[in-house]
Design an enzyme around this catalytic site. Structure first.
Site, PDB file in Angstrom:
ATOM      1  N   ASP A  47       1.426  -8.364  -0.175  1.00  0.00           N
ATOM      2  CA  ASP A  47       1.070  -8.639  -1.565  1.00  0.00           C
ATOM      3  C   ASP A  47      -0.169  -7.804  -1.908  1.00  0.00           C
ATOM      4  O   ASP A  47      -1.227  -7.982  -1.316  1.00  0.00           O
ATOM      5  CB  ASP A  47       0.779 -10.143  -1.708  1.00  0.00           C
ATOM      6  CG  ASP A  47       0.730 -10.568  -3.161  1.00  0.00           C
ATOM      7  OD1 ASP A  47       0.993  -9.717  -4.041  1.00  0.00           O
ATOM      8  OD2 ASP A  47       0.423 -11.749  -3.412  1.00  0.00           O
TER       9      ASP A  47
ATOM     10  N   ASP B 264       4.354  -5.007  -6.875  1.00  0.00           N
ATOM     11  CA  ASP B 264       3.213  -5.223  -5.984  1.00  0.00           C
ATOM     12  C   ASP B 264       3.474  -6.214  -4.862  1.00  0.00           C
ATOM     13  O   ASP B 264       2.551  -6.702  -4.238  1.00  0.00           O
ATOM     14  CB  ASP B 264       1.992  -5.665  -6.796  1.00  0.00           C
ATOM     15  CG  ASP B 264       2.242  -6.971  -7.538  1.00  0.00           C
ATOM     16  OD1 ASP B 264       3.411  -7.366  -7.641  1.00  0.00           O
ATOM     17  OD2 ASP B 264       1.271  -7.573  -8.007  1.00  0.00           O
ATOM     18  N   GLU B 265       4.730  -6.527  -4.603  1.00  0.00           N
ATOM     19  CA  GLU B 265       5.030  -7.538  -3.589  1.00  0.00           C
ATOM     20  C   GLU B 265       6.325  -7.181  -2.889  1.00  0.00           C
ATOM     21  O   GLU B 265       7.261  -6.709  -3.543  1.00  0.00           O
ATOM     22  CB  GLU B 265       5.317  -8.863  -4.299  1.00  0.00           C
ATOM     23  CG  GLU B 265       4.274  -9.916  -4.194  1.00  0.00           C
ATOM     24  CD  GLU B 265       4.805 -11.176  -4.859  1.00  0.00           C
ATOM     25  OE1 GLU B 265       5.247 -12.069  -4.142  1.00  0.00           O
ATOM     26  OE2 GLU B 265       4.796 -11.225  -6.102  1.00  0.00           O
TER      27      GLU B 265
END
Lengths: 366, 359
Positions: B10, B105-106
């Site tokens: 993350d 973003d993950e």
């Protein structure tokens, strides 16, 4: 208001009208039936504001009047009395007192003046039709009506009156049902009305399988059927029905004939292992043979073969098995005719050679 | 089944971190990325400096500015974030082919069979985070455990710029103290419903029999039963499948005029069709439902949907009308969209009749 009657003479009209009454009510008076007593006898009325059923009955009257009483309680009271009971009804200080033998019930009432009636002034035209014709029209089509579709005009039955012909059409966008019956209609132009789903279900309950005539009245905003002892009225759906003729396929050249019952049994069997939610089945048709196949998320598989009459190009096509079974079940000839164009085109289901009803079923892409 | 090794990576305040990296003067200041306050925008993300003021993502920019008048709000540069995200994803594939990006973003990585770093998931995560830092100048947090649910919980534990492992033998104890709202899918509504039954922690949840959960929470009860025990069988699925596509518009001023709303709807519909044009034919053909979403002036949100195979304007118009009949309050945001069928079992796609509807 006071009358006396054998149990059945009041129970029968109550049973005819009480189907209209919704179980849960926002307006208390809609849980009641209107009882009106005059020299013509007893008139029992129930309504849900969209639809109204009136039933008449002969009773021994001694004092005319009108009042509303809770329909379920009154009906249950009558129903649980012995078959040969004589029932005495009397209005006393705004309570309905029902006496029979050693039974005595006192029910609450509400004033008759507060009971809503459907405004039915503007009649467009009227005609007579046999009960069983009207019943047939509904039975052959009603299953294809949409249920709570956002396209609200599909949540009902289209009824079209033209010279000597009455037509009903129902569709939910996946399948369509159409039926014609002959009727003694004279009109200069075609009349189209959409009858709400609930009204159709109620009307089909009231219609009996005999050739006694009923009077149909089409009004600007209502549809009414007048029986000997019952008057059914429903408001109409205010909307434009889609151009249904445009979705009835005309170019199909692949004609299959099959024994209706054998094909139906095959589909019902195969459907056991189709996906419970989407109900997809695959049909492979060639050389006088139809193979139905289905499988489900558990990877179980069904395959069923029936002999049909088909000598066209091999065809593989998918359907929601429920839609196809509904259509085939609605055909009442021993042989059923199914006309295909290709794997992406709709199927046209018809009786063996009659043209009085037809069903269109959209395929599922395989 | 063998024990799996799942990493959840993350990125720390991803969009804001990229902007700060590209403009180091911002480093010590409260920074957020999102829509401008005077256009009734919403924040996508903000840095930790801004979070000190109680600012968080999805907050209305105007409100955030009230909490922190010095907040620097930068416009969203999606193109830039996308290309950074691709660089990061490329690194993931150095360790495993089983990569499931959740967003820019993950991502989840299944490194059960990876030979890197002697097969140690913790070391892989450390190495990845170091590479992200040295190559891209960004910081990431990571969670490592035996399934997706626990890995995601773990990545949150040492945020920012940290990593955390939940080992198989630690799961039981870890879960007992975990508040229910940490469970994926437990939002405000479920949390308060659970609270009615005095269920605050996963230990409380574990005390409830399966049948009870099923009765009170339906299918979600099934998930609650297993997730509260730290059990999650979901695979890291490598083929990302789009589940929905939607477009929306927040108005400069609330709208309560029906004809104005209908004309906004037409523009949104054109935009939706334009966006759908870029999708694969298979996906376009698998529309399951269409929906209309409305946010009212008081931020209350409501949506209505209809099963359909096509995103025709007519259905959206009818849906909007239905919605407006129920509630004619002024509208702050109008959105429309389609949901795609993600059910693999559904090999059959029902075709719709084309009535050439006109209104």
């Amino acid at each position: 208001m006071k009358f006396s009657t054998p149990r059945d003479a009041i129970l029968r009209p109550l049973q005819l009208v009480s189907g209209v009454v919704e179980k849960r009510q926002t307006l208390p008076i809609l849980s009641n039936v209107l009882l009106e007593l005059n020299q013509d006898g007893l008139k029992v009325t129930a309504t849900d504001l969209e639809m109204e059923v009136i039933a008449r009955s002969e009773v021994d009257q001694s004092m005319p009047g009108k009042i509303t009483v809770p329909v379920r309680k009154l009906q249950d009271t009558c129903k649980t009395l012995p078959d040969d009971a004589i029932l005495n009804f009397e209005l006393k200080e705004n309570k309905a007192v029902i006496k029979s033998g050693k039974t005595r019930f006192t029910l609450t009432t509400m004033p008759a003046e507060e009971f809503p009636v459907i405004d039915t002034k503007k009649s467009v035209f009227e005609f007579q039709i046999q009960q069983n014709s009207l019943k047939r029209l509904i039975e052959k089509t009603q299953f294809a009506m949409a249920i709570q579709d956002v396209r609200y005009y599909l949540n009902g039955l289209l009824v079209e009156a033209e010279n000597n012909k009455l037509r009903a059409v129902a569709t939910d966008g996946h399948r369509l049902a159409l039926c014609d019956v002959s009727a003694d209609i004279q009109t200069s132009e075609k009349v189209q009305v959409i009858i709400p789903r609930k009204g159709i279900l109620e009307l089909s309950r009231l219609l009996e399988d005999n050739d006694e005539p009923v009077n149909v009245v089409i009004g600007e905003n209502y549809f009414r059927v007048v029986f000997k002892n019952v008057i059914f009225t429903t408001k109409l759906i205010d909307g434009k029905y889609p151009n249904y003729e445009g979705v009835i396929p005309t170019g199909g050249d692949k004609v299959m004939y099959a024994d209706r019952n054998i094909l139906r049994q095959c589909l019902i069997r195969t459907s056991i292992l189709s996906n419970e939610k989407y109900r997809g089945i695959r049909l492979d048709i060639s050389n006088n043979t139809l193979i139905a196949k289905a499988n489900n998320p558990e990877q179980e598989e069904a395959e069923d073969e029936v002999t049909v009459s088909y000598d066209n190009d091999a065809l593989a096509i998918g359907f929601n098995v429920n839609y196809l079974t509904d259509a085939i079940s609605a055909v009442d000839t021993e042989q059923v005719r199914v006309i295909f164009s290709d794997s992406n085109g709709s199927a046209l289901v018809k009786p063996f050679e009659d043209e009085d009803c037809l069903y269109v079923v959209m395929p599922m892409r395989l | 089944m063998d024990i799996r090794k799942i990493i959840h990576v993350d990125m720390d305040c991803f969009y804001a971190a990229i902007e700060i990296r590209d403009n180091p003067q911002l480093e010590t200041k409260p920074v957020a990325v999102g829509g401008a306050a005077d256009r009734r925008g919403v924040l996508c993300t903000c840095n930790y400096e801004a979070r000190k003021f109680g600012i968080h993502s999805a907050m209305a920019t105007a409100y955030a500015m009230r909490l922190c008048p010095d907040l620097i709000v930068l416009p969203v540069n999606m193109q830039k974030y996308k290309s950074v995200s691709q660089q990061i994803q490329a690194m993931f594939f150095d360790y495993t082919d089983l990569v499931e990006p959740l967003s820019l973003d993950e991502a989840f990585l299944d490194v059960s069979t990876s030979m890197h770093c002697n097969g140690s998931a913790s070391l892989i995560a450390r190495e990845l985070r170091q590479r992200i830092h040295s190559d891209l100048g960004l910081s990431a947090s990571a969670g490592i455990s035996v399934n997706k649910f626990l890995a995601k919980l773990a990545s949150d534990w040492k945020k920012p710029n940290g990593q955390f492992v939940i080992r198989p033998e630690e799961i039981e104890e870890f879960m007992l103290g975990l508040p229910v709202k940490k469970i994926f899918g437990v939002g405000k509504a479920t949390a308060s419903k659970l609270a009615e039954f005095n269920i605050e922690t996963c230990a409380d949840l574990q005390a409830k029999p399966y049948a009870w959960l099923n009765e009170h929470f339906g299918r979600f009860g099934h998930q609650l039963y297993f997730l509260s025990r730290g059990q999650d069988e979901r695979e890291v699925s490598t083929s990302y499948q789009r589940k929905s596509l939607s477009v929306e518009n927040t108005f400069m001023q609330d709208i309560d005029d029906e004809s104005e709303l209908q004309s906004v709807l037409i523009r949104l519909h054109q935009e939706l069709l334009r966006r759908m044009h870029g999708l694969s034919p298979g996906l376009k053909g698998s529309i399951k439902t269409v929906f209309v979403k409305i946010k009212y002036a008081d931020f209350q949100q409501s949506s209505t949907q209809h099963s359909a195979r096509d995103a025709t304007l007519t259905v959206f118009q009818l849906l909007l009308r239905k919605k407006r009949k129920q509630d004619a309050r002024a509208v702050r945001l109008l959105g429309i969209g389609v949901q795609f069928s993600t059910d693999d079992a559904e090999a059959f796609v029902q075709q719709e009749m084309d009535f050439n509807l006109e209104l």
